[in-house]
Design a protein around this motif. Structure first.
Motif, PDB file in Angstrom:
ATOM      1  N   THR A 485      35.936  46.103  50.397  1.00 44.31           N
ATOM      2  CA  THR A 485      35.506  45.090  49.430  1.00 44.31           C
ATOM      3  C   THR A 485      35.101  45.804  48.144  1.00 44.31           C
ATOM      4  OG1 THR A 485      34.734  43.571  51.137  1.00 44.31           O
ATOM      5  CG2 THR A 485      33.831  43.273  48.937  1.00 44.31           C
ATOM      6  N   VAL A 487      33.907  45.446  43.984  1.00 41.49           N
ATOM      7  CA  VAL A 487      33.275  44.585  42.987  1.00 41.49           C
ATOM      8  C   VAL A 487      33.291  45.309  41.652  1.00 41.49           C
ATOM      9  CG1 VAL A 487      31.175  43.408  42.247  1.00 41.49           C
ATOM     10  CG2 VAL A 487      31.765  43.488  44.680  1.00 41.49           C
ATOM     11  N   ILE A 562      34.948  31.263  42.378  1.00 45.41           N
ATOM     12  CA  ILE A 562      33.732  31.014  43.159  1.00 45.41           C
ATOM     13  C   ILE A 562      32.657  30.351  42.299  1.00 45.41           C
ATOM     14  CG2 ILE A 562      31.942  32.096  44.565  1.00 45.41           C
ATOM     15  CD1 ILE A 562      34.755  32.187  45.778  1.00 45.41           C
ATOM     16  N   LEU A 576      32.877  33.919  38.252  1.00 38.62           N
ATOM     17  CA  LEU A 576      32.882  34.784  39.431  1.00 38.62           C
ATOM     18  C   LEU A 576      34.122  34.455  40.240  1.00 38.62           C
ATOM     19  CD1 LEU A 576      31.373  36.846  41.310  1.00 38.62           C
ATOM     20  CD2 LEU A 576      30.317  34.852  42.415  1.00 38.62           C
ATOM     21  N   THR A 577      34.925  35.485  40.533  1.00 36.19           N
ATOM     22  CA  THR A 577      36.161  35.272  41.282  1.00 36.19           C
ATOM     23  C   THR A 577      36.271  36.285  42.408  1.00 36.19           C
ATOM     24  OG1 THR A 577      37.453  36.763  39.858  1.00 36.19           O
ATOM     25  CG2 THR A 577      37.364  34.435  39.214  1.00 36.19           C
ATOM     26  N   VAL A 578      37.120  35.950  43.404  1.00 34.79           N
ATOM     27  CA  VAL A 578      37.454  36.899  44.463  1.00 34.79           C
ATOM     28  C   VAL A 578      38.945  36.793  44.725  1.00 34.79           C
ATOM     29  CG1 VAL A 578      36.893  35.254  46.314  1.00 34.79           C
ATOM     30  CG2 VAL A 578      36.925  37.718  46.790  1.00 34.79           C
ATOM     31  N   GLN A 585      39.258  42.524  49.774  1.00 32.46           N
ATOM     32  CA  GLN A 585      39.044  41.575  48.689  1.00 32.46           C
ATOM     33  C   GLN A 585      38.420  42.274  47.487  1.00 32.46           C
ATOM     34  OE1 GLN A 585      36.487  38.529  50.312  1.00 32.46           O
ATOM     35  NE2 GLN A 585      34.783  39.931  50.667  1.00 32.46           N
ATOM     36  N   TRP A 587      36.297  41.463  43.907  1.00 31.94           N
ATOM     37  CA  TRP A 587      35.471  40.505  43.169  1.00 31.94           C
ATOM     38  C   TRP A 587      35.388  40.902  41.697  1.00 31.94           C
ATOM     39  CZ3 TRP A 587      32.692  36.322  45.346  1.00 31.94           C
ATOM     40  CH2 TRP A 587      32.749  36.226  46.735  1.00 31.94           C
ATOM     41  N   TYR A 588      35.276  39.863  40.857  1.00 32.09           N
ATOM     42  CA  TYR A 588      35.067  40.096  39.422  1.00 32.09           C
ATOM     43  C   TYR A 588      33.897  39.245  38.958  1.00 32.09           C
ATOM     44  CZ  TYR A 588      36.152  41.090  34.528  1.00 32.09           C
ATOM     45  OH  TYR A 588      36.108  41.533  33.228  1.00 32.09           O
ATOM     46  N   TRP A 601      23.058  37.470  46.104  1.00 32.99           N
ATOM     47  CA  TRP A 601      24.482  37.565  46.422  1.00 32.99           C
ATOM     48  C   TRP A 601      24.873  38.877  47.100  1.00 32.99           C
ATOM     49  CZ3 TRP A 601      28.424  40.224  43.173  1.00 32.99           C
ATOM     50  CH2 TRP A 601      29.720  40.003  43.641  1.00 32.99           C
ATOM     51  N   LEU A 605      26.993  39.708  50.589  1.00 31.85           N
ATOM     52  CA  LEU A 605      28.277  40.396  50.555  1.00 31.85           C
ATOM     53  C   LEU A 605      28.265  41.573  51.533  1.00 31.85           C
ATOM     54  CD1 LEU A 605      30.849  39.863  48.892  1.00 31.85           C
ATOM     55  CD2 LEU A 605      30.062  41.586  47.272  1.00 31.85           C
TER      56      LEU A 605
END
Length: 681
Positions: A485, A487, A562, A576-578, A585, A587-588, A601, A605
């Motif tokens: 994952t 970020v 998200i 916020l995106t995934v 995955q 995330w941004y 958050w 995660l």
């Protein structure tokens, strides 16, 4: 192992007997015994004493002190004394003097006052290191070498200009390649001859901008000058290193670093240090999480190996605006904070307070009163006794984290040399926001470089990854493809290693991994903010959070949205995106969120990635860290609060190594106290 020649947590610090008459020496040694001091750093600033002129070397005082310390069972961290050149050298060889940012030639004075590209400095510093190593190579007190001291400071002299051109030729190969790397056609800055290139300072491309921050017309040349000056100082270190190694190949060598010190790329330096050591000087109001992050950064420089706490103050500092006393218990607590995060030494600046000049009010184990009947000495002696009791059980124990934060000096330089979008963006502060959220949840974190092996981490965070170096995007894609994952945030994927924009849309080389396209970046005034509104908030996460500073206006290219912005003309756009990518995955986070969002958050995660906190319930001011060795776990629980707290140990249990107390479930921990729990499996 750092401590192979003295197998315990070393306890001691900087000692300057050359500044005192000999009757003081014996009294100091008496008090060292009382305090449990077993390592002394000698000779840090004694170059002028050791070499009164060009041909004469006098080491009599050092011979005597080395022998005295050895007789008392005290080992020596022996410095090369090259952090400040002698006055005779500046008078006779002015090339040794630096030229400052404004183009002014320095006079003799201060310290770190030597040009790193001065032939004179390099000649005499290497000669000094060689003579010391030859003289003391077989001395039984010698434990480790300490080259110079707290390297830093840039120079803009003619020697540096010439060396910079050579450095550029080695890096780029041709003047045409330099022009391309710097986008020199802008403003007609094309170079035709190497001699046309001059250092970027206030006489050429740079100036002091908002709040003292360096501003530049050409980020490329300024970025390369940062790299060059860091390399130049590193070359000075390496020359002394080589001179010492030929005499003492088995004795480790270090120099003391300074945490997140902007001027030097410590990740590059660490490759040439046998041991990482650093100086820790938080203020009374420095967040405990920030100090912890600095320890983790230093530990991460050499793949998680233990490091040396080379300096801290036993009481107060002298150079900060407000030099508060460390409250009772704080020195002990902060010493163990370093040990908890990977230090195998606890050392001070200084063992005896100097009588004059700018550090006479900097704290010391032995105060100006000159005896042991002080609070500071009493606390120092109590800590010395505890460290003796611990023996070697913690030595070489490792911190094993499943979360990594990527830290990159080139990126730091580039972010803060950028001409926009906001002066409020401070790279280390943004990283600390993410780190602090995990620290508060008692989740272990490694702080590592972009070239680190990421395969063992379940979660990798890269806030403000503005610069993407060659191969990094592919490695991140592979990491996520394999199930990790990842970020990252706003203002990421913008430029290459030369600070040239990657065309085709932000976030450049990260676009495929993240599944988004960033169209614009809005910079908010300090008085402005926006909101992150979550579409389907998970348990424990609110519907809405404040955000600000920078807001990326992004479009999804396959990523799941998200959260969205709640205000302004880009209300409803993704915040916020995934993006699912292979088995993992990415995330941004398109904006800078308030701390509460990250606190809510990031632990969720981690939980989704199977990463668990070290304690059952997180509490304000309670810190946890776990070191492991030979199948044994050592859980440090530190209470930074002045008052006692009840700590929930969750599934952890064991015996406190300091008191012998059995601990499990919930237990009360006194204010500014700690446990070191040898855990039961």
């Amino acid at each position: 192992m750092i401590n192979e020649r003295k197998p315990k947590i070393w306890y001691g610090g900087d000692y300057n007997p050359d500044q005192w008459e000999k009757p003081v020496w014996d009294e100091d040694l008496r008090m060292f015994k009382l305090a449990g001091i077993d390592v002394a750093t000698l000779n840090v600033f004694a170059w002028a004493n050791n070499q009164p002129d060009e041909q004469t070397y006098e080491f009599g005082w050092l011979d005597e002190m080395m022998d005295k310390l050895r007789a008392d069972g005290v080992g020596v961290c022996l410095a090369t004394s090259t952090a400040a050149h002698p006055a005779w050298m500046a008078r006779k060889y002015p090339d040794v003097l630096r030229v400052d940012f404004d183009g002014r030639k320095r006079k003799f004075g201060g310290r770190h006052n030597s040009c790193p590209n001065s032939p004179t400095y390099r000649k005499y510093s290497v000669r000094m290191a060689d003579k010391l190593a030859e003289r003391y190579k077989d001395h039984p007190a010698l434990l480790i070498w300490h080259i110079s001291n707290e390297y830093g400071g840039y120079c803009y002299c003619d020697n540096c200009a010439t060396a910079f051109r050579v450095w550029l030729q080695q890096r780029y190969g041709s003047i045409e390649a330099v022009n391309q790397a710097w986008n020199a056609s802008f403003w007609g800055h094309t170079f035709y001859e190497w001699e046309e290139i001059v250092p970027p300072n206030s006489l050429s491309e740079e100036w002091r901008g908002y709040n003292g921050r360096t501003a530049t017309n050409f980020q490329g040349i300024s970025l390369d000058y940062c790299r060059f000056q860091s390399d130049s100082l590193l070359d000075c270190y390496k020359l002394e290193y080589d001179a010492i190694k030929k005499h003492t190949p088995e004795v480790p060598i270090t120099t003391n670093l300074m945490g997140a010190y902007k001027e030097l790329d410590y990740q590059k330096w660490a490759k040439h240090l046998d041991v990482v050591s650093w100086d820790n000087y938080p203020s009374l109001d420095t967040p405990y999480s920030y100090t912890a992050m600095m320890h983790d950064l230093m530990r991460g420089l050499k793949d998680g190996l233990p490091f040396m706490l080379m300096e801290q103050t036993p009481s107060q500092q002298n150079w900060q605006p407000y030099n508060s006393l460390k409250r009772p218990g704080v020195m002990r607590l902060w010493s163990y904070q370093a040990v908890a995060r990977g230090a195998d030494t606890v050392m001070f600046f200084q063992l005896r307070r100097s009588v004059g000049a700018c550090e006479k009010y900097h704290g010391a184990v032995i105060e100006h009163v000159g005896h042991e009947h002080t609070r500071v000495f009493r606390e120092s002696a109590e800590l010395g006794a505890e460290l003796f009791k611990l023996g070697d059980c913690l030595l070489d124990a490792r911190v094993k984290a499943k979360v990594a934060i990527l830290f990159d000096w080139d990126n730091w330089w580039a972010v803060e040399l950028s001409s926009g979008p906001t002066v409020a963006l401070k790279y280390v502060e943004e990283l600390h926001k993410y780190y602090a959220a995990l620290y508060g949840a008692n989740i272990a974190v490694d702080v590592v470089g972009v070239d680190a092996d990421l395969s063992e981490y379940g979660l990798v965070l890269a806030p403000v990854m503005y610069m993407i170096k060659p191969g990094v995007a592919n490695r991140l894609e592979q990491y996520v493809q394999d199930g990790g994952t990842f970020v990252t945030t706003y203002f990421s994927g913008i430029v290459n290693e030369n600070d040239i924009v990657t065309l085709g849309g932000y976030p450049g080389e990260l676009r495929k991994l993240l599944g988004i396209w960033s169209e614009e970046i809005d910079a908010l005034l300090p008085s402005q903010n926006n909101r992150i509104r979550l579409n389907s908030p998970a348990h424990g996460i609110k519907n809405s959070y404040v955000c600000g500073m920078l807001c990326d206006l992004i479009h999804s290219e396959g990523a799941e949205v998200i959260a969205e912005y709640g205000e302004d003309f880009y209300q409803g756009m993704p915040a916020l995106t995934v993006n699912k990518f292979g088995n993992g995955q990415a995330w941004y986070v398109a904006t800078s969120p308030e701390a509460a969002f990250l606190q809510d958050w990031l632990p969720s995660l981690c939980a989704a990635s199977g990463i668990e906190p070290l304690l059952g319930v997180a509490q304000q001011g309670v810190e946890a860290s776990l070191r492991e060795k030979d199948g044994e776990g050592y859980l440090f629980v530190l209470n930074h609060n002045a008052n006692s707290v009840v700590v929930d140990l969750g599934q952890q249990s064991g015996t406190d190594m300091l008191t012998g107390r059995a601990l499990s479930g919930s237990a009360e921990l006194a204010g500014r106290d700690l446990w070191i729990i040898k855990t039961v499996k």
